[in-house]
Design an enzyme around this catalytic site. Structure first.
Site, PDB file in Angstrom:
ATOM      1  N   HIS A  80       0.802  -1.214   0.000  1.00 32.73           N
ATOM      2  CA  HIS A  80       0.000   0.000   0.000  1.00 32.73           C
ATOM      3  C   HIS A  80       0.835   1.263   0.000  1.00 32.73           C
ATOM      4  O   HIS A  80       0.282   2.368  -0.049  1.00 32.73           O
ATOM      5  CB  HIS A  80      -0.913   0.005   1.233  1.00 32.73           C
ATOM      6  CG  HIS A  80      -0.172   0.082   2.533  1.00 32.73           C
ATOM      7  ND1 HIS A  80       0.707  -0.895   2.925  1.00 32.73           N
ATOM      8  CD2 HIS A  80      -0.158   1.007   3.508  1.00 32.73           C
ATOM      9  CE1 HIS A  80       1.218  -0.569   4.101  1.00 32.73           C
ATOM     10  NE2 HIS A  80       0.719   0.581   4.480  1.00 32.73           N
ATOM     11  N   CYS A  81       2.165   1.156   0.057  1.00 27.50           N
ATOM     12  CA  CYS A  81       3.006   2.348   0.198  1.00 27.50           C
ATOM     13  C   CYS A  81       3.931   2.590  -0.979  1.00 27.50           C
ATOM     14  O   CYS A  81       3.812   3.594  -1.679  1.00 27.50           O
ATOM     15  CB  CYS A  81       3.840   2.249   1.473  1.00 27.50           C
ATOM     16  SG  CYS A  81       2.891   2.403   3.003  1.00 27.50           S
ATOM     17  N   ILE A  82       4.869   1.698  -1.193  1.00 26.62           N
ATOM     18  CA  ILE A  82       5.994   1.976  -2.091  1.00 26.62           C
ATOM     19  C   ILE A  82       5.568   2.201  -3.543  1.00 26.62           C
ATOM     20  O   ILE A  82       6.110   3.079  -4.215  1.00 26.62           O
ATOM     21  CB  ILE A  82       7.062   0.862  -1.984  1.00 26.62           C
ATOM     22  CG1 ILE A  82       7.535   0.751  -0.529  1.00 26.62           C
ATOM     23  CG2 ILE A  82       8.248   1.174  -2.876  1.00 26.62           C
ATOM     24  CD1 ILE A  82       8.504  -0.373  -0.298  1.00 26.62           C
TER      25      ILE A  82
END
Length: 446
Positions: A276-278
Site C-alpha cells: 500500500h506504500c511503495i
C-alpha cells in the site's frame, strides 16, 4: 504557550486516560493502532464502512495478521474497544485518528476522496476540545490545506477550539520484530498546543515519539521513507536486467556487496512492487512538485523501472519456455506461485502477481495461482477480471499438469523441493531455490 479552555480540558483527559479515541478505517493501519491505544488504557471506538469487518470484530475474529483474536477479546473484555459503522459516535470521541486509503487515480494523481469524505463526516460532529489526527499517507500540505479547511467550515477554529495533527503510519505487514507500540512515531501538530496534545496522546501509546516542526514536514517524512525504498529497489531491478544480459547473477553480487561493513545497504530485485506504500506514495510528491514547477525525474524513473518488471519477467518466462521446452507461451499452462505482494502475509494490495496473471492471459497462456494465504482473489480496483480466481493446491499430481511454475512470492511454508522435482520449468523471481541450494538446469532466475 497560552492555553485555551479546550486545550486544558483535553490535556487533563489524556493525562488520566479518560479520553475516548476514535479510529476511522480498521485496516492494516487502523486496527493495530486501535489495539495499541486500548492497551495504553484509553477507550477506543473503531469505525469502518465495511460491515463485514465490524461483524468479525464483534465475534473477536481478526482479519489482520498483526492483530490476534486474543488482542481483540482482551480489549473488548476490558471495556476498551467497540467497533461500528455508525459515524454518529464520533461526537463522543476526544481524539479522532484518520486511517483511510489514499490511492492514485489512473493518471497517477492523488485520490484524496476517502480523506475528504472522512473529514466531512468528522466536521458534521466536530465540537470544541477534540484532537483530529491524519495518519493516511499524502503529499505535504494535505493536513493544513485539505483537512483543516473542511473542519473549519464548521466555524470552529483549529488551534483554539479543536486541534489538528499528522502522524505517518509505519506498519510493515508480516514483520514480527516490530509492532505499533515499538515503532518510533513521528508526530506533528498544527501549532504548539496541538503538538503538546499529540505528544501526550502518542507518548502514552508508543514507546518513542519523534516530534517535528510542522505537519507538512511529517507528511514529507513518510514520503521520503518510501521514495528511498522505491528508488533503491528500482536500482537493483535495473541492475538485474543488465547483469542478466552479461551472464552475472545479481543476487550473488548483492550477497557479496553487503559484506562491506559501511557505505552499502542491500536491496533485492523482484517481479515488481507491491503493497500500500511503495508503489503509490512517491507519486504523491511527484504530483505536488508540479505546483512548484520542479521535476522529479529520479522518482518517476524509478516508478517506470519498477512498473516494467512484470513485463520483463513474462519475457524471461517466454524465452525459457522456448529454449528449455520448445513451447510457445501462448500454448503453455503456467502456475503463478504467490499472490500476496510479500512473503508470509495475505496482503495483495498492488501485488505484481496480479499484473503477471493479467499479462499471461494477454499473451494467450493459461494461468492459475497458488497461495496458502490467499484462497480467492477478491474484488480489486484494477483487476476486476481476475475476481473469484481460486488458489490451486500444491499437490504433486496437479503440479505435473503445468508447463512452468513462476515464483512471484517466496512464502516460507512451501515445498520448494517438491516443486523443483516435479515442475518441468521454474522461473524464480525471488532467488528462493538458490538459497536452498537447488541450482538445477530447469530453474531460471528472472
Amino acid at each position: 504557550m497560552t492555553e485555551t479552555r479546550s486545550f486544558t480540558a483535553l490535556s487533563a483527559k489524556l493525562d488520566n486516560r479518560s479520553a475516548r479515541a476514535g479510529v476511522i478505517g480498521l485496516g492494516y493501519v487502523g486496527l493495530p493502532l486501535a489495539m495499541a491505544i486500548a492497551r495504553a488504557g484509553f477507550a477506543v471506538v473503531g469505525f469502518d464502512v465495511d460491515p463485514k469487518k465490524i461483524e468479525a470484530l464483534e465475534a473477536h475474529t481478526s482479519y489482520i495478521d498483526a492483530v490476534s483474536k486474543e488482542d481483540i477479546a482482551d480489549a473488548v473484555s476490558a471495556g476498551r474497544f467497540t467497533a461500528t459503522t455508525d459515524f454518529a459516535a464520533l461526537a463522543d470521541c476526544d481524539v479522532i485518528v484518520i486511517c483511510v486509503p489514499t490511492p492514485l487515480t489512473k493518471h497517477r494523481d492523488p485520490d484524496l476522496s476517502f480523506v475528504e469524505a472522512t473529514a466531512t463526516a468528522i466536521a458534521e460532529r466536530l465540537r470544541p476540545g477534540q484532537l483530529v489526527v491524519l495518519e493516511s499517507t499524502t503529499y505535504p500540505g494535505t493536513t493544513d490545506g485539505v483537512v483543516k479547511i473542511i473542519l473549519e467550515k464548521t466555524g470552529l477554529q483549529a488551534g483554539s477550539d479543536f486541534f489538528l495533527g499528522f502522524s505517518p503510519e509505519r506498519e510493515d505487514p508480516g514483520n514480527r520484530d516490530f509492532r505499533t507500540a515499538t515503532i518510533p512515531k513521528v508526530i506533528a501538530g498544527d501549532g504548539e498546543q496541538a503538538l503538546a496534545l499529540m505528544t501526550a496522546f502518542y507518548g502514552a501509546v508508543v514507546d518513542t515519539i519523534v516530534p517535528v516542526s510542522s505537519t507538512a514536514t511529517a507528511e514529507a517524512v513518510k514520503l521520503t521513507e518510501n521514495i528511498f525504498r522505491s528508488v533503491n529497489i528500482a536500482l537493483v531491478n535495473e541492475l538485474k536486467t543488465v547483469y542478466a544480459a552479461m551472464g552475472i547473477d545479481v543476487w550473488e553480487v548483492i550477497d557479496a556487496a553487503k559484506t562491506k561493513p559501511f557505505g552499502y545497504m542491500p536491496f533485492y530485485p523482484g517481479p515488481g512492487l507491491g503493497g500500500h506504500c511503495i508503489p503509490i506514495d512517491p507519486f504523491y510528491l511527484t504530483w505536488k512538485s508540479r505546483e512548484f514547477e520542479l521535476p522529479t525525474r529520479f522518482i518517476e524513473l524509478a516508478g517506470e523501472i519498477n512498473s516494467a518488471m512484470p513485463r520483463y519477467v513474462i519475457s524471461k518466462l517466454a524465452e525459457a519456455l522456448d529454449v528449455k521446452l520448445g513451447k510457445a507461451l501462448s500454448r503453455s499452462k503456467v502456475l503463478v506461485l504467490g499472490l500476496a505482494y510479500k512473503k508470509n502475509v495475505a496482503d495483495i494490495r498492488e501485488s505484481p502477481s496480479l499484473r503477471l496473471i493479467e499479462l499471461l492471459h494477454e499473451r494467450g497462456a493459461s494461468a492459475d495461482y497458488s497461495d496458502p494465504f490467499v484462497p480467492q482473489i477478491p474484488k480489486t480496483r484494477e483487476y476486476q477480471a481476475l475476481m473469484g480466481m481460486r488458489s490451486i493446491e500444491l499437490r504433486q499430481e496437479l503440479l505435473a499438469d503445468y508447463d512452468a511454475v513462476l515464483v512471484a512470492t517466496d512464502h516460507d511454508d512451501i515445498d520448494y523441493k517438491m516443486i523443483a522435482a516435479v515442475a518441468p520449468l521454474v522461473v524464480d523471481t525471488r532467488n528462493v531455490f538458490a538459497k536452498l541450494g537447488l541450482n538445477l538446469p530447469h530453474i531460471v532466475k528472472a
